[in-house]
Design an enzyme around this catalytic site. Structure first.
Site, PDB file in Angstrom:
ATOM      1  N   PRO A 109       0.847  -1.197   0.000  1.00  0.00           N
ATOM      2  CA  PRO A 109       0.000   0.000   0.000  1.00  0.00           C
ATOM      3  C   PRO A 109       0.879   1.242   0.000  1.00  0.00           C
ATOM      4  O   PRO A 109       1.735   1.409   0.878  1.00  0.00           O
ATOM      5  CB  PRO A 109      -0.782  -0.126   1.309  1.00  0.00           C
ATOM      6  CG  PRO A 109       0.095  -0.959   2.205  1.00  0.00           C
ATOM      7  CD  PRO A 109       0.846  -1.886   1.293  1.00  0.00           C
ATOM      8  N   SER A 138      -4.197   1.317  -0.509  1.00  0.00           N
ATOM      9  CA  SER A 138      -3.813   2.167   0.618  1.00  0.00           C
ATOM     10  C   SER A 138      -5.005   2.930   1.182  1.00  0.00           C
ATOM     11  O   SER A 138      -5.884   3.371   0.433  1.00  0.00           O
ATOM     12  CB  SER A 138      -2.754   3.177   0.162  1.00  0.00           C
ATOM     13  OG  SER A 138      -2.615   4.200   1.133  1.00  0.00           O
ATOM     14  N   GLN A 160      -5.587  -1.865   3.132  1.00  0.00           N
ATOM     15  CA  GLN A 160      -4.752  -1.425   4.263  1.00  0.00           C
ATOM     16  C   GLN A 160      -5.481  -0.331   5.022  1.00  0.00           C
ATOM     17  O   GLN A 160      -5.917   0.667   4.453  1.00  0.00           O
ATOM     18  CB  GLN A 160      -3.407  -0.916   3.744  1.00  0.00           C
ATOM     19  CG  GLN A 160      -2.527  -0.304   4.830  1.00  0.00           C
ATOM     20  CD  GLN A 160      -2.664   1.211   4.900  1.00  0.00           C
ATOM     21  OE1 GLN A 160      -2.713   1.867   3.869  1.00  0.00           O
ATOM     22  NE2 GLN A 160      -2.732   1.761   6.100  1.00  0.00           N
ATOM     23  N   TYR A 162      -5.597   2.512   8.071  1.00  0.00           N
ATOM     24  CA  TYR A 162      -5.063   3.349   9.159  1.00  0.00           C
ATOM     25  C   TYR A 162      -6.225   3.580  10.099  1.00  0.00           C
ATOM     26  O   TYR A 162      -7.264   4.100   9.682  1.00  0.00           O
ATOM     27  CB  TYR A 162      -4.572   4.702   8.623  1.00  0.00           C
ATOM     28  CG  TYR A 162      -3.203   4.655   7.991  1.00  0.00           C
ATOM     29  CD1 TYR A 162      -2.141   4.033   8.625  1.00  0.00           C
ATOM     30  CD2 TYR A 162      -2.974   5.273   6.767  1.00  0.00           C
ATOM     31  CE1 TYR A 162      -0.884   4.005   8.039  1.00  0.00           C
ATOM     32  CE2 TYR A 162      -1.720   5.252   6.177  1.00  0.00           C
ATOM     33  CZ  TYR A 162      -0.683   4.618   6.824  1.00  0.00           C
ATOM     34  OH  TYR A 162       0.563   4.585   6.249  1.00  0.00           O
ATOM     35  N   THR A 188      -2.045  -1.055   9.481  1.00  0.00           N
ATOM     36  CA  THR A 188      -0.676  -0.530   9.611  1.00  0.00           C
ATOM     37  C   THR A 188      -0.510   0.115  10.980  1.00  0.00           C
ATOM     38  O   THR A 188      -1.269   1.005  11.360  1.00  0.00           O
ATOM     39  CB  THR A 188      -0.373   0.470   8.484  1.00  0.00           C
ATOM     40  OG1 THR A 188      -0.454  -0.237   7.250  1.00  0.00           O
ATOM     41  CG2 THR A 188       1.017   1.075   8.623  1.00  0.00           C
ATOM     42  N   ARG A 197      10.352  13.607   9.075  1.00  0.00           N
ATOM     43  CA  ARG A 197      10.896  13.438   7.729  1.00  0.00           C
ATOM     44  C   ARG A 197      11.472  14.760   7.219  1.00  0.00           C
ATOM     45  O   ARG A 197      10.744  15.605   6.667  1.00  0.00           O
ATOM     46  CB  ARG A 197       9.800  12.943   6.780  1.00  0.00           C
ATOM     47  CG  ARG A 197       9.231  11.594   7.214  1.00  0.00           C
ATOM     48  CD  ARG A 197       8.135  11.112   6.298  1.00  0.00           C
ATOM     49  NE  ARG A 197       7.521   9.893   6.819  1.00  0.00           N
ATOM     50  CZ  ARG A 197       6.366   9.391   6.397  1.00  0.00           C
ATOM     51  NH1 ARG A 197       5.705   9.986   5.415  1.00  0.00           N
ATOM     52  NH2 ARG A 197       5.880   8.295   6.924  1.00  0.00           N
ATOM     53  N   LYS A 299       0.617  -4.853  10.044  1.00  0.00           N
ATOM     54  CA  LYS A 299       1.794  -4.395   9.283  1.00  0.00           C
ATOM     55  C   LYS A 299       2.596  -3.437  10.163  1.00  0.00           C
ATOM     56  O   LYS A 299       2.031  -2.483  10.722  1.00  0.00           O
ATOM     57  CB  LYS A 299       1.336  -3.687   8.009  1.00  0.00           C
ATOM     58  CG  LYS A 299       2.456  -3.099   7.152  1.00  0.00           C
ATOM     59  CD  LYS A 299       1.905  -2.636   5.805  1.00  0.00           C
ATOM     60  CE  LYS A 299       2.954  -2.068   4.884  1.00  0.00           C
ATOM     61  NZ  LYS A 299       3.265  -0.664   5.144  1.00  0.00           N
ATOM     62  N   HIS A 323       8.093   0.457   7.331  1.00  0.00           N
ATOM     63  CA  HIS A 323       7.532   1.508   6.489  1.00  0.00           C
ATOM     64  C   HIS A 323       8.595   2.075   5.539  1.00  0.00           C
ATOM     65  O   HIS A 323       8.588   3.254   5.210  1.00  0.00           O
ATOM     66  CB  HIS A 323       6.947   2.615   7.363  1.00  0.00           C
ATOM     67  CG  HIS A 323       5.677   3.228   6.827  1.00  0.00           C
ATOM     68  ND1 HIS A 323       4.439   2.833   7.228  1.00  0.00           N
ATOM     69  CD2 HIS A 323       5.457   4.222   5.931  1.00  0.00           C
ATOM     70  CE1 HIS A 323       3.510   3.553   6.612  1.00  0.00           C
ATOM     71  NE2 HIS A 323       4.103   4.404   5.813  1.00  0.00           N
ATOM     72  N   SER A 354      10.238  -3.524   3.086  1.00  0.00           N
ATOM     73  CA  SER A 354      11.234  -2.503   3.424  1.00  0.00           C
ATOM     74  C   SER A 354      12.603  -2.883   2.880  1.00  0.00           C
ATOM     75  O   SER A 354      13.361  -3.625   3.512  1.00  0.00           O
ATOM     76  CB  SER A 354      11.290  -2.218   4.924  1.00  0.00           C
ATOM     77  OG  SER A 354      10.015  -1.746   5.367  1.00  0.00           O
ATOM     78  N   GLY A 355      12.858  -2.415   1.691  1.00  0.00           N
ATOM     79  CA  GLY A 355      14.160  -2.616   1.068  1.00  0.00           C
ATOM     80  C   GLY A 355      14.161  -3.556  -0.124  1.00  0.00           C
ATOM     81  O   GLY A 355      15.190  -3.705  -0.785  1.00  0.00           O
ATOM     82  N   ILE A 356      13.027  -4.194  -0.422  1.00  0.00           N
ATOM     83  CA  ILE A 356      12.988  -5.096  -1.592  1.00  0.00           C
ATOM     84  C   ILE A 356      13.149  -4.258  -2.870  1.00  0.00           C
ATOM     85  O   ILE A 356      12.359  -3.355  -3.134  1.00  0.00           O
ATOM     86  CB  ILE A 356      11.640  -5.854  -1.658  1.00  0.00           C
ATOM     87  CG1 ILE A 356      11.452  -6.773  -0.458  1.00  0.00           C
ATOM     88  CG2 ILE A 356      11.514  -6.593  -2.998  1.00  0.00           C
ATOM     89  CD1 ILE A 356      12.080  -8.124  -0.564  1.00  0.00           C
TER      90      ILE A 356
HETATM   91  C1  FNR Z   1       4.365   4.087   1.945  1.00  0.00           C
HETATM   92  N1  FNR Z   1       3.953   3.069   2.798  1.00  0.00           N
HETATM   93  C2  FNR Z   1       2.640   3.006   3.198  1.00  0.00           C
HETATM   94  N2  FNR Z   1       2.232   2.008   4.021  1.00  0.00           N
HETATM   95  C3  FNR Z   1       0.929   1.906   4.387  1.00  0.00           C
HETATM   96  O1  FNR Z   1       0.588   0.981   5.120  1.00  0.00           O
HETATM   97  N3  FNR Z   1       0.032   2.825   3.927  1.00  0.00           N
HETATM   98  C4  FNR Z   1       0.359   3.857   3.127  1.00  0.00           C
HETATM   99  O2  FNR Z   1      -0.478   4.648   2.733  1.00  0.00           O
HETATM  100  C5  FNR Z   1       1.725   3.983   2.773  1.00  0.00           C
HETATM  101  N4  FNR Z   1       2.152   5.033   2.015  1.00  0.00           N
HETATM  102  C6  FNR Z   1       3.440   5.089   1.572  1.00  0.00           C
HETATM  103  C7  FNR Z   1       3.844   6.130   0.731  1.00  0.00           C
HETATM  104  C8  FNR Z   1       5.139   6.141   0.212  1.00  0.00           C
HETATM  105  C9  FNR Z   1       5.538   7.227  -0.712  1.00  0.00           C
HETATM  106  C10 FNR Z   1       6.033   5.100   0.550  1.00  0.00           C
HETATM  107  C11 FNR Z   1       7.419   5.062  -0.034  1.00  0.00           C
HETATM  108  C12 FNR Z   1       5.655   4.100   1.409  1.00  0.00           C
HETATM  109  C13 FNR Z   1       4.882   2.005   3.190  1.00  0.00           C
HETATM  110  C14 FNR Z   1       4.848   0.831   2.180  1.00  0.00           C
HETATM  111  O3  FNR Z   1       3.654   0.115   2.292  1.00  0.00           O
HETATM  112  C15 FNR Z   1       6.008  -0.140   2.426  1.00  0.00           C
HETATM  113  O4  FNR Z   1       5.997  -0.541   3.761  1.00  0.00           O
HETATM  114  C16 FNR Z   1       7.352   0.511   2.093  1.00  0.00           C
HETATM  115  O5  FNR Z   1       7.263   1.173   0.849  1.00  0.00           O
HETATM  116  C17 FNR Z   1       8.448  -0.528   2.053  1.00  0.00           C
HETATM  117  O6  FNR Z   1       9.695   0.085   1.880  1.00  0.00           O
HETATM  118  P1  FNR Z   1      10.449   0.147   0.445  1.00  0.00           P
HETATM  119  O7  FNR Z   1      10.722  -1.272   0.043  1.00  0.00           O
HETATM  120  O8  FNR Z   1       9.543   0.827  -0.495  1.00  0.00           O
HETATM  121  O9  FNR Z   1      11.683   0.911   0.719  1.00  0.00           O
END
Ligand code: FNR
Length: 424
Positions: A109, A138, A160, A162, A188, A197, A299, A323, A354-356
């Protein structure tokens, strides 16, 4: 092919298929529409989008040590491939909550995708369905879940959540997810407060305050009913919202959730007052259990004791995630946290993100016990560069490389990956 067990893939698919597609069309001068190399993909995408979008997508918490740790943990692990095993037929599939997935990969998401591309979540939903990969909608999407679901046919989608401070709204979201065919609810938990950030802070830019990433809210009957007639006196008066609201109204296809310009500011103010629940605790999870019969995944679990508690609270699955390093600076890489969580989770499926960045990363996460992984930022880069086609290429590249990595390590089934495939 005829006598091959269900799920087994012929030698040409999907790794060799992807290579062949690229090399053969390359003879005629064509190139992939987005870079295959993950670092170049990120670089090109970042160059193609607004500075605010780049900061929001690529940025992380604090000094971004967690983001670096996530990647370093993958780089520290290495395969020890085996040879002279028949790997001509492979089975990448994985079963999650009774449903077979073509590969152990879902799209994570990711909110506010309209910043990356005007078709946003809809382009992603179409790409995921076309490639037979699951997509987790999301809570902060730019397109309502029903619109995305309608574009996905029978392809798997999850929702997902919130957890808002308004339970009636939470219930409404969960009911909508059930109705549009979502097969699981992913709560999440690592974002009950927004992380620190610096990239976004330096630009003084938070997309939600501009009315972006609010489609699940603005399309929700409960949320809409609760928007106050005028914004509450919180001192919160974002400049330019009216103009942005009007621009959004023109851009969006799904007119059903547009609001008159004047109401947009009240809606955003209501969102900021209700979107997060820093007081969320285990008893809320028990209440969610009563709200839905869908599988519930948590999550953002990183500690083994939280995995144990999840099991005790009737949760169905876990996503080990930080995240993407966007919440806590200086925490453990998720890959380093994975094994302990897997042990504590028992037979509850553990997913990972996270990191894939590549198919080889997928294989490492599975080797350390993940049942499946979520791909995040890479598909956003594909979306930014080439819309639906870009997301499809990212999926094909990751699945293709995963397939080849499996075979070249001497294995034929995704489920065969285990710690023995990695150097000690
Ligand atoms: C996210 N992620 C995220 N997770 C979630 O549960 N709801 C959300 O709306 C969002 N929004 C979101 C926006 C952006 C711009 C990013 C980069 C990430 C987290 C996402 O689901 C996931 O956990 C991460 O993107 C994993 O890390 P990598 O692999 O992208 O670095």
């Amino acid at each position: 092919m005829d006598n091959q067990p269900a799920g087994m893939l012929p030698a040409a698919a999907p790794g060799r298929l992807r290579q062949t597609e690229i090399y053969v069309t390359g003879v005629g001068g064509a190139r992939p529409c987005i870079p295959v190399a993950p670092d170049e993909l990120e670089r090109r995408a970042m160059r193609s989008i607004r500075v605010q979008t780049a900061a929001y997508v690529v940025g992380g918490a604090g000094m971004e040590a967690t983001m670096r740790a996530n990647r370093a943990a993958f780089e520290r692990r290495s395969f020890v491939p085996r040879v002279l095993r028949d790997v001509s037929r492979r089975d990448l599939s994985v079963t999650l909550f009774g449903r077979s997935h073509r590969a152990p990969i879902l799209l994570a998401p990711v909110g506010v995708l309209e910043m990356a591309h005007p078709q946003a979540d809809l382009a992603v939903a179409r790409a995921a369905a076309a490639e037979g990969i699951g997509y987790i909608f999301s809570n902060q999407a730019s397109v309502p879940m029903e619109t995305c679901a309608a574009a996905m046919g029978e392809a798997p989608r999850w929702f997902q959540l919130y957890w808002s401070s308004d339970d009636e709204f939470v219930r409404s979201l969960v009911t909508r997810a059930e109705k549009c065919g979502c097969e699981a609810i992913v709560v999440t938990l690592d974002t009950t407060l927004l992380g620190w950030r610096p990239r976004d802070l330096d630009l003084a830019y938070l997309p939600f305050l501009r009315g972006l990433g609010l489609a699940q809210y603005l399309s929700d009957p409960v949320f809409r009913r609760q928007i106050p007639a005028s914004p509450p006196e919180t001192g919160f008066r974002p400049r330019g919202l009216g103009i942005i609201g009007a621009a959004l109204s023109m851009r969006r296809k799904g007119k059903e959730f547009d609001l008159p310009m004047g109401r947009m500011r009240a809606a955003v103010a209501h969102f900021t007052q209700t979107y997060s629940r820093p007081d969320l605790c285990w008893s809320d999870i028990a209440r969610l259990r009563e709200m839905t019969r869908l599988p519930i995944l948590l999550k953002g679990v990183r500690h083994a004791d939280d995995a144990k508690a999840a099991r005790e609270h009737g949760v169905d699955g876990i996503v080990v995630s930080n995240h993407g390093g966007r919440q806590v600076d200086g925490e453990t890489a998720t890959l380093d946290a994975l094994s302990a969580v897997v042990v504590a989770a028992g037979d509850m499926p553990v997913l990972f993100d996270s990191g894939i960045r590549s198919g080889a990363d997928v294989a490492k996460a599975l080797a350390l016990g993940a049942r499946a992984v979520l791909v995040g930022r890479p598909y956003v880069y594909g979306l930014a560069l080439a819309g639906e086609a870009g997301v499809r290429e990212v999926i094909r590249n990751v699945v293709g490389e995963f397939d080849l990595t499996l075979a070249l390590c001497g294995l034929t089934r995704a489920g065969d990956l285990d710690a023995a495939c990695l150097a000690r």
